[in-house]
Design a protein around this motif. Structure first.
Motif, short mmCIF file in Angstrom:
data_model
loop_
_atom_site.label_atom_id
_atom_site.label_comp_id
_atom_site.label_asym_id
_atom_site.label_seq_id
_atom_site.Cartn_x
_atom_site.Cartn_y
_atom_site.Cartn_z
N LEU A 20 0.81 -1.21 0.00
CA LEU A 20 0.00 0.00 0.00
C LEU A 20 0.84 1.26 0.00
CD1 LEU A 20 -3.08 -0.56 2.33
CD2 LEU A 20 -2.82 -1.02 -0.10
N ASP A 21 2.03 1.20 0.63
CA ASP A 21 2.81 2.42 0.69
C ASP A 21 3.63 2.67 -0.57
OD1 ASP A 21 4.74 0.48 1.25
OD2 ASP A 21 4.76 0.94 3.39
N ALA A 22 3.33 1.93 -1.63
CA ALA A 22 3.79 2.32 -2.97
C ALA A 22 2.75 3.24 -3.62
CB ALA A 22 4.00 1.09 -3.85
N ALA A 23 1.78 3.68 -2.84
CA ALA A 23 0.65 4.43 -3.39
C ALA A 23 1.07 5.74 -4.05
CB ALA A 23 -0.38 4.71 -2.29
N LEU A 24 1.95 6.51 -3.43
CA LEU A 24 2.24 7.83 -3.98
C LEU A 24 2.87 7.78 -5.37
CD1 LEU A 24 3.35 9.93 -0.89
CD2 LEU A 24 1.07 9.63 -1.89
N PRO A 25 3.87 6.90 -5.64
CA PRO A 25 4.35 6.81 -7.03
C PRO A 25 3.26 6.38 -8.00
CG PRO A 25 5.92 5.80 -5.53
CD PRO A 25 4.70 6.10 -4.72
N ILE A 26 2.39 5.47 -7.57
CA ILE A 26 1.31 5.00 -8.45
C ILE A 26 0.33 6.12 -8.72
CG2 ILE A 26 -0.65 3.41 -8.60
CD1 ILE A 26 1.12 1.40 -6.98
N ILE A 27 -0.06 6.86 -7.68
CA ILE A 27 -0.98 7.99 -7.86
C ILE A 27 -0.33 9.06 -8.74
CG2 ILE A 27 -2.09 9.91 -6.64
CD1 ILE A 27 -2.37 7.96 -4.22
N ALA A 28 0.95 9.33 -8.51
CA ALA A 28 1.63 10.37 -9.28
C ALA A 28 1.68 10.02 -10.76
CB ALA A 28 3.04 10.58 -8.74
N ARG A 29 1.81 8.73 -11.07
CA ARG A 29 1.81 8.31 -12.48
C ARG A 29 0.39 8.32 -13.04
NH1 ARG A 29 3.81 5.70 -16.85
NH2 ARG A 29 2.48 4.10 -17.75
N GLU A 30 -0.54 7.63 -12.37
CA GLU A 30 -1.89 7.49 -12.90
C GLU A 30 -2.66 8.81 -12.88
OE1 GLU A 30 -3.13 4.82 -14.34
OE2 GLU A 30 -1.30 3.65 -13.97
N GLY A 31 -2.37 9.67 -11.91
CA GLY A 31 -3.08 10.93 -11.78
C GLY A 31 -2.44 12.08 -12.53
N GLY A 32 -1.32 11.84 -13.18
CA GLY A 32 -0.69 12.87 -13.99
C GLY A 32 0.20 13.84 -13.24
N PHE A 33 0.53 13.55 -11.99
CA PHE A 33 1.36 14.48 -11.22
C PHE A 33 2.82 14.45 -11.66
CE2 PHE A 33 -2.36 13.55 -8.66
CZ PHE A 33 -2.77 14.83 -8.30
N PHE A 34 3.31 13.30 -12.07
CA PHE A 34 4.64 13.25 -12.66
C PHE A 34 4.66 13.98 -14.01
CE2 PHE A 34 5.75 9.06 -10.33
CZ PHE A 34 6.42 9.74 -9.33
N ALA A 35 3.65 13.73 -14.82
CA ALA A 35 3.59 14.38 -16.14
C ALA A 35 3.55 15.90 -16.00
CB ALA A 35 2.36 13.88 -16.91
N ALA A 36 2.87 16.39 -14.97
CA ALA A 36 2.80 17.83 -14.77
C ALA A 36 4.15 18.44 -14.46
CB ALA A 36 1.82 18.14 -13.64
N GLU A 37 5.08 17.61 -14.00
CA GLU A 37 6.44 18.07 -13.71
C GLU A 37 7.41 17.78 -14.86
OE1 GLU A 37 7.28 19.88 -11.23
OE2 GLU A 37 5.40 19.76 -10.12
N GLY A 38 6.87 17.35 -15.99
CA GLY A 38 7.71 17.09 -17.16
C GLY A 38 8.37 15.74 -17.14
N LEU A 39 7.85 14.81 -16.34
CA LEU A 39 8.47 13.49 -16.20
C LEU A 39 7.61 12.40 -16.82
CD1 LEU A 39 9.57 13.64 -12.43
CD2 LEU A 39 10.98 14.12 -14.46
N ASP A 40 8.25 11.51 -17.54
CA ASP A 40 7.62 10.29 -18.06
C ASP A 40 8.18 9.14 -17.21
OD1 ASP A 40 6.58 8.16 -19.41
OD2 ASP A 40 7.65 8.53 -21.29
N VAL A 41 7.39 8.70 -16.25
CA VAL A 41 7.88 7.73 -15.26
C VAL A 41 7.26 6.36 -15.50
CG1 VAL A 41 8.02 7.16 -12.81
CG2 VAL A 41 8.25 9.54 -13.54
N ALA A 42 8.11 5.35 -15.67
CA ALA A 42 7.67 3.96 -15.71
C ALA A 42 7.86 3.36 -14.32
CB ALA A 42 8.48 3.18 -16.74
#
Length: 348
Positions: A20-42
């Motif tokens: 469950l505590d992998a949630a923030l990276p998963i949310i950041a990818r699925e919710g577009g928060f990484f993309a908003a920072e210019g990152l394409d994260v796998a």
């Protein structure tokens, strides 16, 4: 979310273990928060902490969801080859459960059924376990941990000590990946384990065992998982690290903003690339609920002082090898300097 920003390294891969505590990276990818920072994260799902550690050290991963003690253990060279590693952000606090098989836990005080309401004294369950262990005789019970340098291992040892049990001689300890704990308990290959959620609550729901204590009882509000990056990677890619931190803090803010967001986050975690069916018994990722008292948001800023409980165990391991944990090493590993620079915080 803000408009896209330019980061030094735009494509990167983060490793994670299905918890469950992998949630923030998963949310950041699925919710577009990484993309908003210019990152394409796998996001790369790994099965074992040792595999994730080795891939990070070898440069096969840019960063990772990590056990809080592991960056320091890597830096000290007591977990794999020495590799200076940093923990610039806290991904989650609390979240561990200690589970015993039904045979060993029948009649024990349980965190979720305490009367009056609230957590029972974890020492009561440990003393009960000690009485059963010494009364039954026979082979020592086999208890599983996820990694030697983990909060789960240290919390299990401390819980056993509350009952006067010698963790090195009165029980057998084995290392298993978190995702294999519930199955191993059901098959009778182990008698209990300490693990991060959702695997403890899943084992209880499936009837394989019962939660008898939580990490939150033993170390209240402790940092359990962190973002881990090698020091050399952080030095080469400071802009990328700052963008990564902002993406994760954005995800945490979003998660805590409403119950609807917590339910959406649960749905993302239940996707096949992430936790899949292991999250099917959960309704939400609402914070601070259940016996594990999982916290996935709040203060993500790292602090060397908050690592004191696990640092004491690492110092003990070093002393057994003729060394000693220098405060400067602890401070360097869990320094908030990168977090503060990325979020423009000014702290004393």
């Amino acid at each position: 979310m803000t408009a896209s920003r330019t980061a030094g390294l735009e494509r990167l891969t983060l490793g994670f273990i299905p918890l469950l505590d992998a949630a923030l990276p998963i949310i950041a990818r699925e919710g577009g928060f990484f993309a908003a920072e210019g990152l394409d994260v796998a996001l790369s799902r790994e099965n074992a902490w040792s595999t994730l550690r080795d891939k990070l050290a070898a440069g096969l991963l840019d960063g990772a969801h990590m056990l809080a003690p592991l960056p320091l253990a890597m830096s000290l060279g007591i977990s794999g080859a020495a590799c200076e590693t940093l923990a610039p952000l806290v991904l989650g606090r609390n979240g561990n459960t200690l589970v015993l098989s039904s045979r060993w836990s029948e009649g024990m005080p349980l965190p979720e059924t305490a009367i009056p309401p609230g957590d029972p004294d974890p020492a009561a369950g440990a003393r009960d376990f000690a009485r059963r262990l010494r009364h039954r005789g026979g082979p020592p019970p086999c208890l599983a941990i996820v990694h030697p340098f983990s909060c789960q291992h240290y919390q299990l040892r401390e819980w056993l000590a509350l009952g006067g049990i010698d963790a090195d001689h009165e029980v057998k300890r084995v290392v298993l990946p978190p995702s294999r704990m519930a199955e191993a308990l059901e098959e009778g290959r182990i008698d209990g384990f300490c693990v991060g959620e959702p695997w403890g609550s899943l084992a209880q729901r499936r009837g394989g065992g019962r939660i008898v204590a939580s990490g939150a009882q033993l170390w209240p509000d402790h940092p359990e998982k962190v973002l881990g990056v090698t020091a050399s990677w952080a030095e080469r890619h400071p802009a990328t690290l700052a963008a990564l931190i902002r993406g994760l803090t954005g995800a945490a803010d979003w998660l805590g903003a409403s119950p609807e967001h917590a339910r959406q986050a649960r749905d993302w975690l239940a996707l096949p690339p992430y936790l899949d069916r292991a999250a099917s018994h959960l309704e939400t990722l609402a914070p601070d609920t259940g016996p594990a008292r999982q916290r996935l948001g709040g203060d993500l800023r790292p602090s060397p002082a908050a690592m004191a409980p696990m640092a004491a165990h690492l110092d003990h391991a070093l002393r057994a090898r003729g060394g000693r944990l220098a405060p400067a090493r602890l401070s360097a590993c869990y320094s908030p300097v990168h977090f503060d620079a990325a979020t423009h915080q000014e702290r004393a």
